[in-house]
Motif scaffolding. Sequence first.
Motif, PDB file in Angstrom:
ATOM      1  N   TYR A   1      -0.686  22.436  10.090  1.00  0.00           N
ATOM      2  CA  TYR A   1       0.076  23.694   9.989  1.00  0.00           C
ATOM      3  C   TYR A   1       1.429  23.461   9.323  1.00  0.00           C
ATOM      4  CZ  TYR A   1      -3.449  24.572  13.454  1.00  0.00           C
ATOM      5  OH  TYR A   1      -4.649  24.647  14.099  1.00  0.00           O
ATOM      6  N   LEU A   2       1.991  22.270   9.576  1.00  0.00           N
ATOM      7  CA  LEU A   2       3.279  21.954   8.935  1.00  0.00           C
ATOM      8  C   LEU A   2       3.053  21.448   7.513  1.00  0.00           C
ATOM      9  CD1 LEU A   2       5.162  20.361  11.967  1.00  0.00           C
ATOM     10  CD2 LEU A   2       5.290  22.696  11.080  1.00  0.00           C
ATOM     11  N   ALA A   3       1.937  20.725   7.303  1.00  0.00           N
ATOM     12  CA  ALA A   3       1.626  20.269   5.936  1.00  0.00           C
ATOM     13  C   ALA A   3       1.238  21.451   5.055  1.00  0.00           C
ATOM     14  CB  ALA A   3       0.491  19.238   5.972  1.00  0.00           C
TER      15      ALA A   3
ATOM     16  N   THR B   1       0.857  -1.197   0.000  1.00  0.00           N
ATOM     17  CA  THR B   1       0.000   0.000   0.000  1.00  0.00           C
ATOM     18  C   THR B   1       0.885   1.238   0.000  1.00  0.00           C
ATOM     19  OG1 THR B   1      -1.773  -1.102   1.205  1.00  0.00           O
ATOM     20  CG2 THR B   1      -1.719   1.296   1.355  1.00  0.00           C
ATOM     21  N   LYS B   2       0.553   2.189  -0.864  1.00  0.00           N
ATOM     22  CA  LYS B   2       1.282   3.460  -0.881  1.00  0.00           C
ATOM     23  C   LYS B   2       0.406   4.538  -0.258  1.00  0.00           C
ATOM     24  CE  LYS B   2       4.192   2.806  -4.949  1.00  0.00           C
ATOM     25  NZ  LYS B   2       4.548   3.451  -6.245  1.00  0.00           N
ATOM     26  N   ARG B   3       1.032   5.389   0.532  1.00  0.00           N
ATOM     27  CA  ARG B   3       0.320   6.485   1.170  1.00  0.00           C
ATOM     28  C   ARG B   3       0.985   7.807   0.830  1.00  0.00           C
ATOM     29  NH1 ARG B   3      -3.000   4.401   5.558  1.00  0.00           N
ATOM     30  NH2 ARG B   3      -2.830   2.139   5.340  1.00  0.00           N
ATOM     31  N   VAL B   4       0.150   8.803   0.591  1.00  0.00           N
ATOM     32  CA  VAL B   4       0.649  10.159   0.322  1.00  0.00           C
ATOM     33  C   VAL B   4      -0.171  11.095   1.201  1.00  0.00           C
ATOM     34  CG1 VAL B   4       1.000  11.950  -1.438  1.00  0.00           C
ATOM     35  CG2 VAL B   4       1.053   9.535  -2.119  1.00  0.00           C
ATOM     36  N   GLY B   5       0.464  12.031   1.891  1.00  0.00           N
ATOM     37  CA  GLY B   5      -0.271  12.973   2.740  1.00  0.00           C
ATOM     38  C   GLY B   5      -0.328  14.357   2.120  1.00  0.00           C
ATOM     39  N   ALA B   6      -0.722  15.328   2.935  1.00  0.00           N
ATOM     40  CA  ALA B   6      -0.742  16.744   2.531  1.00  0.00           C
ATOM     41  C   ALA B   6      -1.426  16.948   1.182  1.00  0.00           C
ATOM     42  CB  ALA B   6       0.690  17.292   2.523  1.00  0.00           C
ATOM     43  N   MET B   7      -2.688  16.541   1.104  1.00  0.00           N
ATOM     44  CA  MET B   7      -3.410  16.576  -0.169  1.00  0.00           C
ATOM     45  C   MET B   7      -3.553  17.966  -0.778  1.00  0.00           C
ATOM     46  SD  MET B   7      -4.455  13.518  -1.107  1.00  0.00           S
ATOM     47  CE  MET B   7      -2.730  13.249  -0.852  1.00  0.00           C
ATOM     48  N   PHE B   8      -3.730  18.989   0.070  1.00  0.00           N
ATOM     49  CA  PHE B   8      -4.176  20.275  -0.489  1.00  0.00           C
ATOM     50  C   PHE B   8      -3.073  21.048  -1.188  1.00  0.00           C
ATOM     51  CE2 PHE B   8      -6.761  19.398   3.383  1.00  0.00           C
ATOM     52  CZ  PHE B   8      -7.724  18.694   2.669  1.00  0.00           C
ATOM     53  N   ARG B   9      -1.839  20.783  -0.803  1.00  0.00           N
ATOM     54  CA  ARG B   9      -0.760  21.454  -1.530  1.00  0.00           C
ATOM     55  C   ARG B   9      -0.433  20.708  -2.819  1.00  0.00           C
ATOM     56  NH1 ARG B   9       3.954  22.086   2.352  1.00  0.00           N
ATOM     57  NH2 ARG B   9       5.000  22.773   0.473  1.00  0.00           N
TER      58      ARG B   9
ATOM     59  N   PRO C   1       1.890  25.237   5.652  1.00  0.00           N
ATOM     60  CA  PRO C   1       2.329  26.446   6.368  1.00  0.00           C
ATOM     61  C   PRO C   1       1.691  27.689   5.738  1.00  0.00           C
ATOM     62  CG  PRO C   1       4.119  25.493   5.078  1.00  0.00           C
ATOM     63  CD  PRO C   1       2.990  24.543   4.973  1.00  0.00           C
ATOM     64  N   PRO C   2       1.700  28.815   6.473  1.00  0.00           N
ATOM     65  CA  PRO C   2       0.984  30.005   6.003  1.00  0.00           C
ATOM     66  C   PRO C   2       1.302  30.387   4.557  1.00  0.00           C
ATOM     67  CG  PRO C   2       1.714  30.335   8.245  1.00  0.00           C
ATOM     68  CD  PRO C   2       2.284  29.004   7.805  1.00  0.00           C
ATOM     69  N   GLU C   3       2.569  30.302   4.151  1.00  0.00           N
ATOM     70  CA  GLU C   3       2.902  30.756   2.788  1.00  0.00           C
ATOM     71  C   GLU C   3       2.257  29.849   1.732  1.00  0.00           C
ATOM     72  OE1 GLU C   3       4.992  29.735   5.067  1.00  0.00           O
ATOM     73  OE2 GLU C   3       6.425  28.277   4.274  1.00  0.00           O
ATOM     74  N   VAL C   4       1.950  28.602   2.093  1.00  0.00           N
ATOM     75  CA  VAL C   4       1.270  27.681   1.165  1.00  0.00           C
ATOM     76  C   VAL C   4      -0.243  27.867   1.284  1.00  0.00           C
ATOM     77  CG1 VAL C   4       0.851  25.226   0.667  1.00  0.00           C
ATOM     78  CG2 VAL C   4       3.158  26.000   1.260  1.00  0.00           C
ATOM     79  N   ALA C   5      -0.730  27.935   2.528  1.00  0.00           N
ATOM     80  CA  ALA C   5      -2.172  27.992   2.767  1.00  0.00           C
ATOM     81  C   ALA C   5      -2.799  29.288   2.258  1.00  0.00           C
ATOM     82  CB  ALA C   5      -2.455  27.826   4.260  1.00  0.00           C
ATOM     83  N   ARG C   6      -1.984  30.320   2.099  1.00  0.00           N
ATOM     84  CA  ARG C   6      -2.503  31.597   1.596  1.00  0.00           C
ATOM     85  C   ARG C   6      -3.235  31.438   0.259  1.00  0.00           C
ATOM     86  NH1 ARG C   6      -0.621  37.067   2.318  1.00  0.00           N
ATOM     87  NH2 ARG C   6      -0.109  37.310   4.511  1.00  0.00           N
ATOM     88  N   ALA C   7      -2.841  30.434  -0.521  1.00  0.00           N
ATOM     89  CA  ALA C   7      -3.446  30.251  -1.843  1.00  0.00           C
ATOM     90  C   ALA C   7      -4.789  29.510  -1.761  1.00  0.00           C
ATOM     91  CB  ALA C   7      -2.487  29.458  -2.738  1.00  0.00           C
ATOM     92  N   TYR C   8      -5.141  28.996  -0.626  1.00  0.00           N
ATOM     93  CA  TYR C   8      -6.361  28.191  -0.520  1.00  0.00           C
ATOM     94  C   TYR C   8      -7.584  29.088  -0.336  1.00  0.00           C
ATOM     95  CZ  TYR C   8      -3.081  24.392   0.872  1.00  0.00           C
ATOM     96  OH  TYR C   8      -2.075  23.486   0.942  1.00  0.00           O
ATOM     97  N   PRO C   9      -8.766  28.554  -0.684  1.00  0.00           N
ATOM     98  CA  PRO C   9      -9.990  29.300  -0.373  1.00  0.00           C
ATOM     99  C   PRO C   9     -10.164  29.423   1.150  1.00  0.00           C
ATOM    100  CG  PRO C   9     -10.457  27.398  -1.794  1.00  0.00           C
ATOM    101  CD  PRO C   9      -9.026  27.292  -1.384  1.00  0.00           C
ATOM    102  N   GLU C  10     -10.824  30.499   1.581  1.00  0.00           N
ATOM    103  CA  GLU C  10     -10.924  30.757   3.030  1.00  0.00           C
ATOM    104  C   GLU C  10     -11.608  29.609   3.779  1.00  0.00           C
ATOM    105  OE1 GLU C  10     -12.448  34.569   4.304  1.00  0.00           O
ATOM    106  OE2 GLU C  10     -12.656  33.850   6.380  1.00  0.00           O
ATOM    107  N   ARG C  11     -12.614  28.985   3.178  1.00  0.00           N
ATOM    108  CA  ARG C  11     -13.303  27.897   3.894  1.00  0.00           C
ATOM    109  C   ARG C  11     -12.317  26.782   4.221  1.00  0.00           C
ATOM    110  NH1 ARG C  11     -15.061  25.724   7.215  1.00  0.00           N
ATOM    111  NH2 ARG C  11     -17.003  24.583   7.557  1.00  0.00           N
ATOM    112  N   LEU C  12     -11.436  26.488   3.267  1.00  0.00           N
ATOM    113  CA  LEU C  12     -10.452  25.423   3.495  1.00  0.00           C
ATOM    114  C   LEU C  12      -9.398  25.884   4.506  1.00  0.00           C
ATOM    115  CD1 LEU C  12      -9.425  22.577   2.753  1.00  0.00           C
ATOM    116  CD2 LEU C  12      -8.053  23.653   0.951  1.00  0.00           C
ATOM    117  N   GLN C  13      -8.965  27.124   4.382  1.00  0.00           N
ATOM    118  CA  GLN C  13      -7.971  27.644   5.356  1.00  0.00           C
ATOM    119  C   GLN C  13      -8.499  27.475   6.770  1.00  0.00           C
ATOM    120  OE1 GLN C  13      -7.841  31.682   3.902  1.00  0.00           O
ATOM    121  NE2 GLN C  13      -6.071  31.317   2.569  1.00  0.00           N
TER     122      GLN C  13
END
Length: 313
Positions: free
Chosen positions: A221-223, A62-70, A225-237
């Motif tokens: 927060y580590l998956a 089984t392969k696993r990958v995390g941090a889907m939103f980035r 971080p703010p500089e990455v999450a800034r690009a997300y829609p506010e609901r997701l943030q």
Amino acid sequence: MSNLQRFPASASADELAGALERNGYVIVERLAVDLAERARGELAPHIESAPVGHSPFLGLRTKRVGAMFRRSLAARELATHPTLLALADRVLLPHCARYQLNYSGIMHLMPGAGAQSLHRDGILYPFLHPCPPTLMPAMWALSDFTAENGGTHVVPGSHLWEHDRQPFADEIVAAAMPAGSVLVYTSGLLHGGGPNRSNVDRTGMALQYSLGWLRQEENQYLANPPEVARAYPERLQRLIGYDFGGPYLGFVHGGDPHRLLEDSPTGIPDRSSSEVSAAAANVQWLRWGEVRAVPTPARAGRTVAAMTRAPTN
Ligand SMILES: O=C(O)CCC(=O)C(=O)O
């Protein structure tokens, strides 16, 4: 197809929440076919380069990958799908002012993957079962899920069982569903990845929601971080934690953590917002588990002192 109850994408949130409460799971068929296909394409290179698991639980095939939103724009939309949020409102909001995204990850079972041991996702937190849902996991089928290729094994009704009751083999059912469908369950449901006895891969994306006052399984927060999450829609943030988890819970620099993502935050930072405080007023308080008494020592001639057993005024 398994004989699990399933609903069309047009089913109402109340209907789905009712099934989830009764059975511990609900399957909504073909809820987001295009998004699932896009997510699969966006994540293919990450799955390709991911290592296999190093333990039977994580899956040796089984392969696993995390941090889907980035990694996937479609995953951002799946996480905030209105049907999932309507279900989380019903399942989690009775016990928290804000729920949060707890985990995001690909579970990619290759031919030869063994069956994962059945477990409750709620075991992350030391509550005896049954207890109110702490989590609402969702498994999005990015490929078809079948009984042969490792469709998630579920034990319907086990969310109501006593803590230690183990299932009989005939109580375990494989969640078969076409790509774009979603299996939603609660923290109390026994489940596990099925064995992949086919010659095709089975790809699922797990997006899990939890009570906002619990530590998240995947560190969002580590998956993100703010500089990455800034690009997300506010609901997701807000869903991943750039928000209060309740009044006075999760503030930074004395204010709403979402301010970190804003160019020019307005107003005076505060440790709660009127919306969060109003939501907190509707939360049902929980008794903190079973308290085991310290055994009474032998009296052996000792004098018992008087004590107050109720509040005094
Ligand atoms: O792959 C699946 O179907 C379920 C996996 C799971 O429950 C887990 O890894 O905790």
